[in-house]
Design a protein around this motif. Structure first.
Motif, PDB file in Angstrom:
ATOM      1  N   ASP A  99       0.811  -1.223   0.000  1.00  0.00           N
ATOM      2  CA  ASP A  99       0.000   0.000   0.000  1.00  0.00           C
ATOM      3  C   ASP A  99       0.846   1.274   0.000  1.00  0.00           C
ATOM      4  N   ASP A 100       1.942   1.290   0.763  1.00  0.00           N
ATOM      5  CA  ASP A 100       2.786   2.488   0.823  1.00  0.00           C
ATOM      6  C   ASP A 100       3.383   2.810  -0.541  1.00  0.00           C
ATOM      7  N   LEU A 101       3.889   1.790  -1.216  1.00  0.00           N
ATOM      8  CA  LEU A 101       4.461   2.031  -2.541  1.00  0.00           C
ATOM      9  C   LEU A 101       3.392   2.376  -3.566  1.00  0.00           C
ATOM     10  N   TYR A 102       2.192   1.832  -3.402  1.00  0.00           N
ATOM     11  CA  TYR A 102       1.101   2.215  -4.296  1.00  0.00           C
ATOM     12  C   TYR A 102       0.801   3.705  -4.175  1.00  0.00           C
ATOM     13  N   GLU A 103       0.736   4.210  -2.948  1.00  0.00           N
ATOM     14  CA  GLU A 103       0.477   5.634  -2.738  1.00  0.00           C
ATOM     15  C   GLU A 103       1.581   6.491  -3.362  1.00  0.00           C
ATOM     16  N   LEU A 104       2.824   6.062  -3.221  1.00  0.00           N
ATOM     17  CA  LEU A 104       3.942   6.769  -3.834  1.00  0.00           C
ATOM     18  C   LEU A 104       3.805   6.777  -5.353  1.00  0.00           C
ATOM     19  N   LEU A 105       3.506   5.625  -5.937  1.00  0.00           N
ATOM     20  CA  LEU A 105       3.353   5.544  -7.391  1.00  0.00           C
ATOM     21  C   LEU A 105       2.188   6.400  -7.868  1.00  0.00           C
ATOM     22  N   ALA A 106       1.092   6.387  -7.117  1.00  0.00           N
ATOM     23  CA  ALA A 106      -0.076   7.183  -7.512  1.00  0.00           C
ATOM     24  C   ALA A 106       0.243   8.671  -7.542  1.00  0.00           C
ATOM     25  N   SER A 107       1.118   9.120  -6.655  1.00  0.00           N
ATOM     26  CA  SER A 107       1.455  10.546  -6.641  1.00  0.00           C
ATOM     27  C   SER A 107       2.554  10.893  -7.642  1.00  0.00           C
ATOM     28  N   GLU A 108       3.444   9.980  -7.923  1.00  0.00           N
ATOM     29  CA  GLU A 108       4.600  10.272  -8.788  1.00  0.00           C
ATOM     30  C   GLU A 108       4.408   9.910 -10.256  1.00  0.00           C
ATOM     31  N   VAL A 109       3.682   8.838 -10.532  1.00  0.00           N
ATOM     32  CA  VAL A 109       3.554   8.358 -11.916  1.00  0.00           C
ATOM     33  C   VAL A 109       2.212   8.838 -12.466  1.00  0.00           C
ATOM     34  N   THR A 110       2.219  10.051 -12.935  1.00  0.00           N
ATOM     35  CA  THR A 110       1.015  10.706 -13.445  1.00  0.00           C
ATOM     36  C   THR A 110       0.895  10.491 -14.956  1.00  0.00           C
ATOM     37  N   PRO A 111      -0.281  10.719 -15.508  1.00  0.00           N
ATOM     38  CA  PRO A 111      -0.420  10.622 -16.961  1.00  0.00           C
ATOM     39  C   PRO A 111       0.541  11.565 -17.698  1.00  0.00           C
ATOM     40  N   GLU A 112       0.763  12.737 -17.137  1.00  0.00           N
ATOM     41  CA  GLU A 112       1.667  13.700 -17.772  1.00  0.00           C
ATOM     42  C   GLU A 112       3.107  13.174 -17.794  1.00  0.00           C
TER      43      GLU A 112
END
Length: 116
Positions: free
Chosen positions: A30-43
């Motif tokens: 879950d922690d890494l998912y939250e990090l990925l959700a904030s860092e790996v954006t469509p842009e």
């Protein structure tokens, strides 16, 4: 802050249909998912594939699966039978995305990659 490539902290799969590529990015906890959700954006994904993905990139978050799906339109030069590109399939896009670097707190050796 440390910079890591996604391949160090995540898994991915990709495929294609016509001129569209989809890439699924999976986090081990879950922690890494939250990090990925904030860092790996469509842009960021669109910028990472500059020159390859000419259309929009849409991200679908799947938090209960710790996954996100990126749909990249106009990504294969017209599609498998229409393109002049040597690699006309979307299967390599996951490997390419794994080279994207993101910032994380702490040292990359301290990452908790276990599932929870």
């Amino acid at each position: 802050m440390a910079r890591v490539q996604l391949r160090q902290i995540a898994m991915a799969r990709s495929g294609d249909k016509g001129n569209t590529v989809n890439i699924v990015l999976l986090a081990p906890n879950d922690d890494l998912y939250e990090l990925l959700a904030s860092e790996v954006t469509p842009e960021r994904v669109k910028a990472h594939f500059e020159g390859l993905v000419r259309g929009e990139v849409v991200r679908y978050l799947l938090p209960r699966l710790r996954a996100m799906n990126f749909v990249c339109r106009d990504a294969l030069g017209g599609g498998g039978s229409a393109t002049l590109r040597i690699d006309n399939l979307g299967k390599c896009f996951a490997s390419n995305l794994m080279r994207l670097e993101i910032e994380i707190d702490g040292d990359s050796g301290d990452l908790n990659l276990t599932t929870s």
